[in-house]
Write an enzyme that holds these catalytic residues in place. Structure first.
Site, PDB file in Angstrom:
ATOM      1  N   PHE A 151       0.799  -1.231   0.000  1.00 54.37           N
ATOM      2  CA  PHE A 151       0.000   0.000   0.000  1.00 54.37           C
ATOM      3  C   PHE A 151       0.826   1.272   0.000  1.00 54.37           C
ATOM      4  O   PHE A 151       0.338   2.343  -0.350  1.00 54.37           O
ATOM      5  CB  PHE A 151      -0.946   0.007   1.212  1.00 54.37           C
ATOM      6  CG  PHE A 151      -0.268   0.351   2.514  1.00 54.37           C
ATOM      7  CD1 PHE A 151       0.023   1.674   2.845  1.00 54.37           C
ATOM      8  CD2 PHE A 151       0.100  -0.638   3.431  1.00 54.37           C
ATOM      9  CE1 PHE A 151       0.663   1.999   4.031  1.00 54.37           C
ATOM     10  CE2 PHE A 151       0.743  -0.328   4.615  1.00 54.37           C
ATOM     11  CZ  PHE A 151       1.025   0.998   4.911  1.00 54.37           C
ATOM     12  N   LYS A 175      -1.267  -7.115  -9.563  1.00 55.99           N
ATOM     13  CA  LYS A 175      -2.320  -6.996  -8.545  1.00 55.99           C
ATOM     14  C   LYS A 175      -1.991  -5.804  -7.660  1.00 55.99           C
ATOM     15  O   LYS A 175      -1.050  -5.834  -6.866  1.00 55.99           O
ATOM     16  CB  LYS A 175      -2.402  -8.250  -7.668  1.00 55.99           C
ATOM     17  CG  LYS A 175      -3.637  -8.193  -6.769  1.00 55.99           C
ATOM     18  CD  LYS A 175      -3.560  -9.070  -5.554  1.00 55.99           C
ATOM     19  CE  LYS A 175      -2.889  -8.446  -4.374  1.00 55.99           C
ATOM     20  NZ  LYS A 175      -3.560  -7.248  -3.817  1.00 55.99           N
ATOM     21  N   GLU A 178      -5.044  -3.668  -2.417  1.00 55.22           N
ATOM     22  CA  GLU A 178      -6.484  -3.383  -2.306  1.00 55.22           C
ATOM     23  C   GLU A 178      -6.732  -2.102  -1.499  1.00 55.22           C
ATOM     24  O   GLU A 178      -7.826  -1.545  -1.530  1.00 55.22           O
ATOM     25  CB  GLU A 178      -7.229  -4.577  -1.692  1.00 55.22           C
ATOM     26  CG  GLU A 178      -6.849  -4.961  -0.265  1.00 55.22           C
ATOM     27  CD  GLU A 178      -5.625  -5.874  -0.188  1.00 55.22           C
ATOM     28  OE1 GLU A 178      -4.690  -5.719  -1.002  1.00 55.22           O
ATOM     29  OE2 GLU A 178      -5.604  -6.737   0.719  1.00 55.22           O
ATOM     30  N   SER A 228       5.058  -7.281   3.218  1.00 50.91           N
ATOM     31  CA  SER A 228       5.595  -7.667   4.526  1.00 50.91           C
ATOM     32  C   SER A 228       6.348  -9.001   4.420  1.00 50.91           C
ATOM     33  O   SER A 228       6.087  -9.807   3.512  1.00 50.91           O
ATOM     34  CB  SER A 228       4.452  -7.781   5.527  1.00 50.91           C
ATOM     35  OG  SER A 228       3.531  -8.751   5.063  1.00 50.91           O
ATOM     36  N   CYS A 283       9.786   1.140   3.627  1.00 50.88           N
ATOM     37  CA  CYS A 283      10.719   0.100   4.043  1.00 50.88           C
ATOM     38  C   CYS A 283      12.126   0.636   4.219  1.00 50.88           C
ATOM     39  O   CYS A 283      12.995  -0.075   4.677  1.00 50.88           O
ATOM     40  CB  CYS A 283      10.711  -1.026   3.020  1.00 50.88           C
ATOM     41  SG  CYS A 283      11.293  -0.439   1.433  1.00 50.88           S
ATOM     42  N   GLU A 379       9.081  -4.885  13.041  1.00 52.32           N
ATOM     43  CA  GLU A 379       8.777  -3.730  12.190  1.00 52.32           C
ATOM     44  C   GLU A 379       7.561  -2.994  12.757  1.00 52.32           C
ATOM     45  O   GLU A 379       6.524  -3.605  13.003  1.00 52.32           O
ATOM     46  CB  GLU A 379       8.487  -4.211  10.765  1.00 52.32           C
ATOM     47  CG  GLU A 379       8.313  -3.066   9.795  1.00 52.32           C
ATOM     48  CD  GLU A 379       8.133  -3.527   8.349  1.00 52.32           C
ATOM     49  OE1 GLU A 379       7.440  -4.538   8.130  1.00 52.32           O
ATOM     50  OE2 GLU A 379       8.679  -2.867   7.446  1.00 52.32           O
TER      51      GLU A 379
HETATM   52  P1  NAD Z   1       1.260  -6.845   2.899  1.00 48.34           P
HETATM   53  O1  NAD Z   1       2.283  -7.917   2.955  1.00 48.34           O
HETATM   54  O2  NAD Z   1       0.139  -6.882   3.866  1.00 48.34           O
HETATM   55  O3  NAD Z   1       0.578  -6.806   1.444  1.00 48.34           O
HETATM   56  C1  NAD Z   1       1.350  -6.765   0.270  1.00 48.34           C
HETATM   57  C2  NAD Z   1       0.563  -7.404  -0.859  1.00 48.34           C
HETATM   58  O4  NAD Z   1       0.341  -8.783  -0.555  1.00 48.34           O
HETATM   59  C3  NAD Z   1      -0.799  -6.779  -1.072  1.00 48.34           C
HETATM   60  O5  NAD Z   1      -1.042  -6.678  -2.444  1.00 48.34           O
HETATM   61  C4  NAD Z   1      -1.755  -7.756  -0.398  1.00 48.34           C
HETATM   62  O6  NAD Z   1      -3.030  -7.793  -1.006  1.00 48.34           O
HETATM   63  C5  NAD Z   1      -1.053  -9.086  -0.578  1.00 48.34           C
HETATM   64  N1  NAD Z   1      -1.309 -10.029   0.506  1.00 48.34           N
HETATM   65  C6  NAD Z   1      -1.587  -9.738   1.804  1.00 48.34           C
HETATM   66  N2  NAD Z   1      -1.705 -10.867   2.528  1.00 48.34           N
HETATM   67  C7  NAD Z   1      -1.503 -11.884   1.673  1.00 48.34           C
HETATM   68  C8  NAD Z   1      -1.483 -13.314   1.831  1.00 48.34           C
HETATM   69  N3  NAD Z   1      -1.708 -13.891   3.003  1.00 48.34           N
HETATM   70  N4  NAD Z   1      -1.210 -14.067   0.741  1.00 48.34           N
HETATM   71  C9  NAD Z   1      -0.964 -13.498  -0.458  1.00 48.34           C
HETATM   72  N5  NAD Z   1      -0.971 -12.158  -0.660  1.00 48.34           N
HETATM   73  C10 NAD Z   1      -1.242 -11.364   0.390  1.00 48.34           C
HETATM   74  O7  NAD Z   1       2.055  -5.454   2.987  1.00 48.34           O
HETATM   75  P2  NAD Z   1       1.456  -3.981   3.099  1.00 48.34           P
HETATM   76  O8  NAD Z   1       0.897  -3.804   4.477  1.00 48.34           O
HETATM   77  O9  NAD Z   1       0.635  -3.651   1.936  1.00 48.34           O
HETATM   78  O10 NAD Z   1       2.816  -3.130   2.968  1.00 48.34           O
HETATM   79  C11 NAD Z   1       3.678  -2.884   4.051  1.00 48.34           C
HETATM   80  C12 NAD Z   1       4.829  -3.852   4.070  1.00 48.34           C
HETATM   81  O11 NAD Z   1       5.529  -3.805   2.838  1.00 48.34           O
HETATM   82  C13 NAD Z   1       5.860  -3.503   5.132  1.00 48.34           C
HETATM   83  O12 NAD Z   1       6.272  -4.691   5.765  1.00 48.34           O
HETATM   84  C14 NAD Z   1       6.997  -2.895   4.345  1.00 48.34           C
HETATM   85  O13 NAD Z   1       8.279  -2.990   4.942  1.00 48.34           O
HETATM   86  C15 NAD Z   1       6.927  -3.677   3.087  1.00 48.34           C
HETATM   87  N6  NAD Z   1       7.581  -2.985   1.979  1.00 48.34           N
HETATM   88  C16 NAD Z   1       8.804  -3.437   1.615  1.00 48.34           C
HETATM   89  C17 NAD Z   1       9.497  -2.801   0.607  1.00 48.34           C
HETATM   90  C18 NAD Z   1      10.864  -3.283   0.197  1.00 48.34           C
HETATM   91  O14 NAD Z   1      11.380  -2.777  -0.791  1.00 48.34           O
HETATM   92  N7  NAD Z   1      11.471  -4.221   0.888  1.00 48.34           N
HETATM   93  C19 NAD Z   1       8.922  -1.707  -0.052  1.00 48.34           C
HETATM   94  C20 NAD Z   1       7.652  -1.279   0.344  1.00 48.34           C
HETATM   95  C21 NAD Z   1       6.991  -1.931   1.366  1.00 48.34           C
END
Ligand code: NAD
Length: 488
Positions: A151, A175, A178, A228, A283, A379
């Site tokens: 997000f 994708k 959401e 994440s 991140c 985190e």
């Molecule tokens: P998230 O892991 O909750 O969601 C990321 C994506 O995965 C979304 O599109 C979501 O719909 C999907 N998703 C969620 N749960 C899922 C599941 N159980 N199975 C399959 N897909 C699933 O992350 P978020 O809250 O949207 O973003 C924040 C996280 O992203 C933080 O941990 C942050 O550190 C990380 N992030 C990392 C970087 C990097 O470059 N390392 C960059 C940006 C964000």
């Protein structure tokens, strides 16, 4: 008030009304306004998008690289022409400030620029390897590839992936998160307007079900994921078990080290901007400040600068109430573990009454956090800085290395020797010297280590090219050589 629109998927170059139900509300974290409803698409809709991509991809792969680049040139021009609109869209749906929204679009444009320059940089290679025998190397796309994004950067993180993947001849199915699906809908329209053939860039809205369906799909050759760590690990395992190429970027816990000779102005600005930018929801944000030796003055100035930030102007909102509650809980747990609260943002609200319905939390600073405290390891993903005091640089590096994550580490110092020591010894993929958010600019690649990344290589730069393509090697001989050896 009119009913908010249900977003369409974007399949085969056109909007495709989603059949998937239920829908989720997309609200602005800045003021709580309902912006749209996002459909939870089904596996069938993933199948449709992948099928459209599969039909379109061979012709795109056969399109000469220079011709493919012309569509990226046009796309770049459209992104810049719509920069304010896209920046505003990012800000509205993710809660960040307009300046941050604009900046993330520009960072995405940089990746587009790298991708379109591949026509000049990546022209293969050929060499006469023995008399009469030539070896040639050329790059080939993988076919249909997919991306799953978080997000916190509605435009930039998707643009880490699809411009390079598409430039090398793949068709891409994305994708969106959401929580922030709107900006990508507009970006997909602009790419189509730039002349991208139908089916080469598609969007399927949804949550975990769509992410898993894409990762498991037999016609998807590679998956890029950013989010994440637990989900990154899951996507990596699901994809690689099916022999797909997967690069999955996860969470972070970035340590910033300040030593006594640090320049106060550059350090205070670097630390505060790092932990409060995007309200700490990036991140690369500072999460732990490791203060080496006696630097009480510096800590006092960090607190002073952070306290002066105006919510809604200098710092954006938290994505949703669940995240806010999680951050508030982490602050409470840290104080219960003995941390000293130097600045408490839990009750902070913006002065602008129009933002009263938003999800707000002010900058928060915890001092004298113990190395073993939970807040140093997990985190937080919010505007919270945990300060740990240590006597020596060696202790600071030992602390940093003991994190499960390995995204970024920065040092603030005026000593070249200290900076080099940290660059060599810090256990992270991206190192900053007097820079609080050490994001490499194109063509340097973006990626961490340890639990911040699963898979080989990085997501942007030349690593991105490797991720989304294969090298084919062709060895040719046209004339018999009378004195040929097995190598000839
Ligand atoms: P998230 O892991 O909750 O969601 C990321 C994506 O995965 C979304 O599109 C979501 O719909 C999907 N998703 C969620 N749960 C899922 C599941 N159980 N199975 C399959 N897909 C699933 O992350 P978020 O809250 O949207 O973003 C924040 C996280 O992203 C933080 O941990 C942050 O550190 C990380 N992030 C990392 C970087 C990097 O470059 N390392 C960059 C940006 C964000």
């Amino acid at each position: 008030m009119s009913e908010p629109k249900i977003l369409d998927n974007f399949i085969g170059g056109a909007r495709a009304p989603a059949v998937g139900r239920p829908t989720l509300d997309v609200t602005s974290p800045r003021d709580g306004r309902l912006l749209a409803r996002v459909p939870m698409s089904t596996r069938e809709e993933v199948d449709q998008a992948v099928a459209a991509a599969k039909r379109a991809q061979p012709a795109w792969a056969r399109t000469p690289t220079k011709e493919r680049a012309t569509r990226l040139f046009a796309f770049r021009a459209l992104l810049l022409a719509h920069l304010d609109e896209l920046g505003e869209s990012c800000a509205t749906e993710s809660g960040k400030t307009f300046a941050e929204g604009r900046a993330e679009v520009l960072k995405g444009v940089e990746v587009v620029e790298f991708a379109l320059s591949l026509q000049n940089l990546d022209h293969g290679a050929a060499m006469q390897v023995s008399r009469g025998v030539t070896c040639e190397q050329r790059r080939e796309p993988l076919g249909v590839v997919a991306g799953i994004v978080p997000f916190n950067f509605p435009a930039m993180v998707p643009m880490w992936m699809f411009p390079i993947a598409i430039a090398v001849g793949n068709a891409f199915v994305m994708k969106p998160s959401e929580k922030v699906p709107l900006t990508l809908c507009r970006i997909a329209e602009l790419f189509a307007e730039a002349g991208l053939p139908a089916g080469i860039f598609s969007l399927v809205h949804g949550g975990a079900e769509v992410a898993v369906a894409l990762t498991e799909h037999p016609d998807v050759a590679a998956v890029g994921f950013v989010g994440s760590t637990p989900v990154a690990r899951r996507i990596y395992e699901l994809g690689t078990q099916r022999d797909k190429r997967v690069l999955a970027l996860g969470g972070a816990k970035n340590h910033l080290i300040a030593v006594p000779d640090a320049d106060p102005s550059i350090t205070v600005q670097g630390v505060v901007d790092s932990f409060t930018g995007c309200a700490g929801q990036r991140c690369m944000a500072a999460s732990v400040l490791v203060a080496v030796g006696p630097i009480d003055d510096l800590v006092a100035r960090v607190v002073e600068r952070a306290r002066a930030i105006e919510l809604g102007q200098g710092m954006g909102a938290i994505i949703d109430e669940a995240s806010r509650a999680r951050i508030v809980e982490a602050i409470g747990a840290a104080t219960a573990e003995g941390a000293e609260l130097l600045l408490d943002g839990r009750g902070a609200r913006p002065a602008d009454r129009a933002l009263a319905g938003g999800t707000w939390l002010g900058p928060t600073i915890l001092d004298r956090v113990r190395p073993e405290a939970a807040i140093r390891h997990h985190e937080v993903f919010g505007p919270v800085l945990a300060i740990v005091r240590v006597p020596t640089l060696r202790d600071a590096l030992a602390l940093q290395a003991d994190s499960q994550y390995g995204n970024a580490c920065s040092v603030f110092t005026t000593s070249g020797a200290v900076a080099e020591y940290v660059a060599e010894h810090a256990a992270a993929g991206m190192i900053g010297v007097n820079i609080g958010v050490p994001v490499p600019r194109e063509p340097f690649s973006f990626g961490g280590t340890k639990a911040s990344k699963f898979g080989q290589g990085d997501i942007t730069g030349e690593s991105g090219v490797e991720l989304w393509s294969n090298l084919k090697k062709i060895t040719r001989k046209w004339e018999a050589q009378p004195d040929a050896t097995w190598m000839g």
